[in-house]
Design an enzyme around this catalytic site. Structure first.
Site, mmCIF file in Angstrom:
data_model
loop_
_atom_site.group_PDB
_atom_site.id
_atom_site.type_symbol
_atom_site.label_atom_id
_atom_site.label_comp_id
_atom_site.label_asym_id
_atom_site.label_seq_id
_atom_site.Cartn_x
_atom_site.Cartn_y
_atom_site.Cartn_z
ATOM 1 N N TRP A 48 17.984 -5.372 1.380
ATOM 2 C CA TRP A 48 19.287 -5.948 1.743
ATOM 3 C C TRP A 48 19.459 -6.089 3.246
ATOM 4 C CZ3 TRP A 48 24.087 -7.589 -0.082
ATOM 5 C CH2 TRP A 48 25.162 -7.503 0.817
ATOM 6 N N ASN A 50 22.756 -7.507 6.046
ATOM 7 C CA ASN A 50 24.006 -8.219 6.297
ATOM 8 C C ASN A 50 24.179 -8.479 7.790
ATOM 9 O OD1 ASN A 50 24.643 -5.243 5.718
ATOM 10 N ND2 ASN A 50 26.605 -5.808 6.592
ATOM 11 N N ASP A 51 25.148 -7.884 8.469
ATOM 12 C CA ASP A 51 25.557 -8.343 9.803
ATOM 13 C C ASP A 51 24.427 -8.401 10.828
ATOM 14 O OD1 ASP A 51 27.908 -7.975 8.467
ATOM 15 O OD2 ASP A 51 28.872 -6.797 10.036
ATOM 16 N N TRP A 112 26.982 1.197 10.939
ATOM 17 C CA TRP A 112 27.552 -0.128 10.733
ATOM 18 C C TRP A 112 27.322 -0.983 11.978
ATOM 19 C CZ3 TRP A 112 33.005 0.836 8.108
ATOM 20 C CH2 TRP A 112 32.814 1.591 6.951
ATOM 21 N N ARG A 176 36.625 -0.845 14.123
ATOM 22 C CA ARG A 176 35.178 -0.990 13.964
ATOM 23 C C ARG A 176 34.592 -2.134 14.795
ATOM 24 N NH1 ARG A 176 37.395 -2.280 8.895
ATOM 25 N NH2 ARG A 176 37.297 -4.484 8.297
ATOM 26 N N ASP A 177 33.265 -2.207 14.737
ATOM 27 C CA ASP A 177 32.464 -3.307 15.285
ATOM 28 C C ASP A 177 32.582 -3.432 16.798
ATOM 29 O OD1 ASP A 177 32.109 -3.732 12.574
ATOM 30 O OD2 ASP A 177 33.451 -5.457 12.485
ATOM 31 N N GLU A 225 37.064 -9.082 12.293
ATOM 32 C CA GLU A 225 35.848 -8.270 12.342
ATOM 33 C C GLU A 225 34.906 -8.820 13.408
ATOM 34 O OE1 GLU A 225 34.781 -6.235 8.344
ATOM 35 O OE2 GLU A 225 34.769 -8.384 7.943
ATOM 36 N N TRP A 315 31.164 -11.797 1.896
ATOM 37 C CA TRP A 315 31.473 -10.626 1.083
ATOM 38 C C TRP A 315 32.099 -10.987 -0.262
ATOM 39 C CZ3 TRP A 315 29.010 -6.432 1.869
ATOM 40 C CH2 TRP A 315 28.624 -6.067 3.157
#
Length: 510
Positions: A48, A50-51, A112, A176-177, A225, A315
């Site tokens: 997997w 993602n970002d 993350w 976050r981020d 985000e 998502w």
């Protein structure tokens, strides 16, 4: 549901990963009659992804980090992401370097999104040139805070800086981020942080202690985000600061990609030129995108351009893909783009995108179709699952025109891309789409047919379409899952005739 919870739920989701929209569902992934792995787009080696994390330039090459879960098919308590590394000198061909920032090596669990910076002046005390990562972690899967990792081997491996956060959560849900930049003018670090409908700004002298100084608030486009903050120079010499976020504007009839504002930034406050954002992509699947510095081979920085890369997924349907059962992975990125700042006729500044120029060096075959007159539908003598098509469509009177991509032999399945009335569009509703609701099939961006011409540059790969309209102010990036046997290509017009001029197809080897 948090990202970690989504990943934890993936083990159950895998059982139904083959279920997709009614269109051609019975003819697709269950049989695995061909590969779904992209030919010239970046894909995760296995499991997997993602970002994307903002690439950094180290020792003559880009270090591209991305969120990676090696336990995706297992799920359970091991769900969650680490940072995996790939390096590249041209941003088309990448070399996998394995996991750089591991998960579950501290009580805080998985890692993350965040950002890496080069600490040239040793402000953090880990040595001049150390690579510092600031990233979000949530030990209880709820309380998000920012943690520091550092590398003294050129960004290949990282060590946690203790187990406590360098920026604790002040008592909010979304926190976050972190996106960190160096403010050389004022001799400090600046962090932009996603805080629900606000981007918070923080200062630090040493990357270890952070102070809140203000924020930029924007409601109506979902939870913000993956913020972005950079300065860029237009061709007319004007400098602008750009604040970007990934946002889900679907509820307001807007894209769900990268929203941005041009404006000014004094090191503490960002002032936007306009209240509403512009969008760097109008498709459904260019999420968690990052921009990063454009550098020449000798490391020289180009102040008039940046690169950008986004996650070709969303998502809303992140686990709905045949790539896992057929090819053992779930995760594809957009092509890297070059982004420039341009001035519109009305004085508005905007960002325009084009595929990275280095793609030209990977062309393995060119098919020059010249000028093609079309009235209705014209089936071309070309088949393929991964290529680029560029053309300029011209007309005197017309309602719409475009292309049927990845067309089935009977013409019943295809992806449509082109212009119609007052918009440009990509429609994936006639092939296998990850969206089972049927609501998010056609993406649109403004277009004026009275211009009588439009230039389209479309990147087609096994599970994606990226359409660049005219100068690239409008781009549509869309995830699709056509049957591997659907390889046809046709041109079409509606309500008139058109000439598709200088129509060229290019194939790539990476």
């Amino acid at each position: 549901m948090s990202r970690r919870s989504l990943l934890a739920a993936s083990a159950g989701a895998l059982a139904v990963v083959g279920s997709r929209p009614a269109v051609a569902a019975s003819e697709t992934a269950a049989a695995c009659t061909g590969s779904y792995r992209a030919e010239y787009h970046f894909t995760v080696p296995d499991q997997w992804m993602n970002d994307p994390q903002r690439p950094v330039w180290i020792d003559g090459e880009y270090h591209y980090y991305y969120l990676y879960n090696p336990d995706y098919t297992t799920g359970g308590t091991t769900a969650g992401t680490a940072w995996r590394l790939a390096t590249s000198t041209d941003l088309v061909s990448f070399t996998d370097r394995g996991i750089a920032v591991p998960k579950d090596t501290t009580p805080n669990g998985d890692v993350w999104s965040g950002s890496a910076v080069i600490d040239t002046d040793n402000t953090a005390g880990f040595g001049a040139g150390a690579v510092i990562v600031l990233a979000t972690m949530a030990p209880d899967d709820v309380t998000q805070a920012q943690y520091l990792y550092y590398s003294t081997d050129g960004g290949r491996t990282f060590t946690p800086y203790g187990t406590g956060p360098v920026l604790p959560n002040p008592g909010v849900r979304d926190f976050r981020d972190p996106k960190v930049i160096r403010d050389e003018e004022r001799g400090r670090w600046v962090m932009a942080l996603a805080e629900n409908d606000k981007v918070g700004f923080y200062h630090s002298a040493d990357l270890k202690s952070w102070a809140y100084v203000g924020g930029f608030i924007k409601g109506g486009i979902g939870v913000l985000e993956c913020p972005d903050l950079f300065r860029i120079r237009a061709a007319d010499g004007t400098w602008k600061w750009v604040l970007g976020v990934s946002a889900n504007g679907k509820g307001s009839g807007l894209p769900s990609t990268y929203a941005y504002w041009t404006g000014s930034f004094d090191g503490t406050d960002f002032t936007a030129d306009a209240a509403d954002p512009q969008w760097l992509d109008h498709g459904w699947d260019w999420y968690a995108a990052v921009t990063f510095e454009k550098r020449a081979a000798d490391g020289t920085l180009d102040p008039a351009a940046r690169y950008a890369i986004g996650w070709l997924n969303h998502w809303d349907y992140a686990n709905t893909t045949p790539t896992l059962e057929c090819d053992g992975f779930n995760g594809t990125d957009s092509i890297v783009r070059e982004v420039t700042l341009k001035r519109a006729a009305n004085g508005t500044y905007y960002l325009a995108s084009q595929p990275v120029a280095a793609l030209d060096a990977h062309v393995s075959r060119t098919v020059d179709l010249g000028d093609l007159a079309v009235d209705g539908t014209l089936l071309l003598d070309y088949t393929g699952t991964a290529y680029e098509l560029s053309t300029e469509i011209t007309w005197d009177q017309l309602t719409g025109a475009g292309l049927q991509l990845r067309r089935s032999s009977d013409g019943g399945r295809h992806i449509d891309a082109g212009i119609y009335g007052d918009y440009a569009f990509v429609n994936r509703g006639y092939t296998v789409s990850p969206d089972s609701t049927g609501r998010w099939q056609e993406s649109r961006s403004p277009f004026d047919t009275s211009a009588g011409t439009v230039r389209l540059r479309i990147l087609i790969d096994r599970t994606s379409i990226e359409m660049f309209v005219d100068d690239g102010r409008y781009v549509h990036s869309t995830e699709v899952f056509p049957d591997p046997a659907d390889t046809g290509l046709a041109l079409f017009t509606i309500g008139g005739t058109a000439v598709f001029r200088n129509t060229v197809i290019r194939e790539f080897t990476v």
